[in-house]
Scaffold this motif. Structure first.
Motif, mmCIF file in Angstrom:
data_model
loop_
_atom_site.group_PDB
_atom_site.id
_atom_site.type_symbol
_atom_site.label_atom_id
_atom_site.label_comp_id
_atom_site.label_asym_id
_atom_site.label_seq_id
_atom_site.Cartn_x
_atom_site.Cartn_y
_atom_site.Cartn_z
ATOM 1 N N LEU A 244 0.850 -1.194 0.000
ATOM 2 C CA LEU A 244 0.000 0.000 0.000
ATOM 3 C C LEU A 244 0.886 1.245 0.000
ATOM 4 N N PHE A 245 0.308 2.389 -0.292
ATOM 5 C CA PHE A 245 1.075 3.639 -0.351
ATOM 6 C C PHE A 245 1.656 3.977 1.030
ATOM 7 N N TYR A 246 2.922 4.325 1.048
ATOM 8 C CA TYR A 246 3.616 4.724 2.282
ATOM 9 C C TYR A 246 3.382 3.675 3.374
ATOM 10 N N SER A 247 3.543 2.410 3.024
ATOM 11 C CA SER A 247 3.118 1.350 3.949
ATOM 12 C C SER A 247 3.998 0.120 3.833
ATOM 13 N N ARG B 94 2.374 -2.809 4.437
ATOM 14 C CA ARG B 94 1.356 -3.855 4.303
ATOM 15 C C ARG B 94 1.152 -4.200 2.828
ATOM 16 N N GLU C 17 -0.552 -5.329 -0.596
ATOM 17 C CA GLU C 17 -1.878 -5.115 -1.179
ATOM 18 C C GLU C 17 -2.434 -6.457 -1.644
#
Lengths: 204, 204
Positions: A28-31, A33, A35
């Motif tokens: 995920l964006f800036y993550s 985790r 997708e």
């Protein structure tokens, strides 16, 4: 549509829930985790709604939405194929074709045929709609990786030329999105999160 | 569309990634894992594609898809509202309206206005497209709960009459889906996963 159709459609609706368990390599964006494929498909549908005006050709937006919403369903059986995995060719493997027949085959016959045709059109990538759908599919992870300190580019040590060649598909759907994408790639090199040159091979 | 539009659109595309973190009360099919709003929105879009033929009225499928894809974006700011939470009224809270203005406001002005109008049309539920979109939104968790030993009905001790009254919205979009939904509710009572009567109050 009769009751029997509805029972088949409900069976399909339940089966495709499994897309939510298929993990992608990208995050995920800036993550940190990962997708999953259902989230990815939703995001491509939103991008299609927002970015359709950048298509170089007049496109049937409803058809592009159908493509991006269903394009990864075959991965329920065939699993996610990583774009930078050189050992596996993503395009229309026999495994994916069998998966399409099984999963879409849960639907009433006419719908099954329609969805399989749309999936094949996407995979072949020849029509204007398929080109724009593929533009979306390549653009999302580029935005994700550039927001995640290089993401899978850094994690799997992929160099600029390899990324550039994979992302060039974006140009087939939209010149303006491709111009922007190249800027993001250049910035990623400047920031040191995308490696410009292949390092010389070490000899033993 | 110019470059400035694209920069605004990319900012929006990144912002809405947050929908993937908004957890719903309902769980995936035959699962203990909570569904998030992005997965839910993708599933409603797929259901729309598959079930549109059951709409009692002629509908613009592209518009219904827009509704179900964006309908929960306001929850990025306002949070998920549980349908059986009697203390909070879901419909068009001021908090949700502010959220719509902020989130869609990231887009170029014309697109922002279009998306806010579609979100409001969904919330009001008056048009044939909004009715069918709400049919999808009520039908998915019904299928989930019935596959999960009652799911949130059992977890929050909701009785048949309460569920029936919430689910009756399905009828506004599709008589055939509502007939099927009632069968599923009846079966759930027979299986003992949906409580038919309110138990007598205990007196101390």
């Amino acid at each position: 549509m009769d009751t029997n159709d509805l029972l088949q459609q409900v069976a399909f609706i339940k089966e495709i829930d499994k897309l939510k368990y298929i993990q992608r390599r990208t995050k995920l964006f800036y993550s940190d985790r990962h997708e999953n494929d259902a989230e990815h498909s939703w995001h491509l549908a939103m991008m299609t709604l927002v970015l359709a005006g950048h298509s170089d050709k007049q496109i049937d937006v409803l058809k592009v939405l159908k493509m991006v919403l269903i394009h990864d369903l075959v991965e329920i059986d065939a699993g996610d194929t990583f774009i930078y995995d050189s050992s596996k060719n993503h395009t229309n493997t026999e495994e994916e074709r069998l998966a399409a027949n099984r999963i879409f085959g849960l639907l009433p016959e006419i719908q099954a045929q329609e969805f399989i045709a749309i999936w094949e059109e996407f995979e072949q990538g020849s029509t204007d709609e398929a080109k724009f759908a593929k533009t979306m599919d390549r653009f999302e992870p580029l935005l994700q990786n550039s927001s995640n300190n290089g993401g899978t580019w850094a994690e799997f040590n992929v160099d600029y030329d390899t990324v550039y060649n994979k992302k060039k598909v974006i140009e087939n759907g939209s010149a303006s999105i491709w111009s922007y994408a190249k800027l993001v790639l250049d910035e990623s090199v400047e920031k040191g999160i995308l490696r410009k040159k292949t390092p010389p091979e070490t000899t033993s």
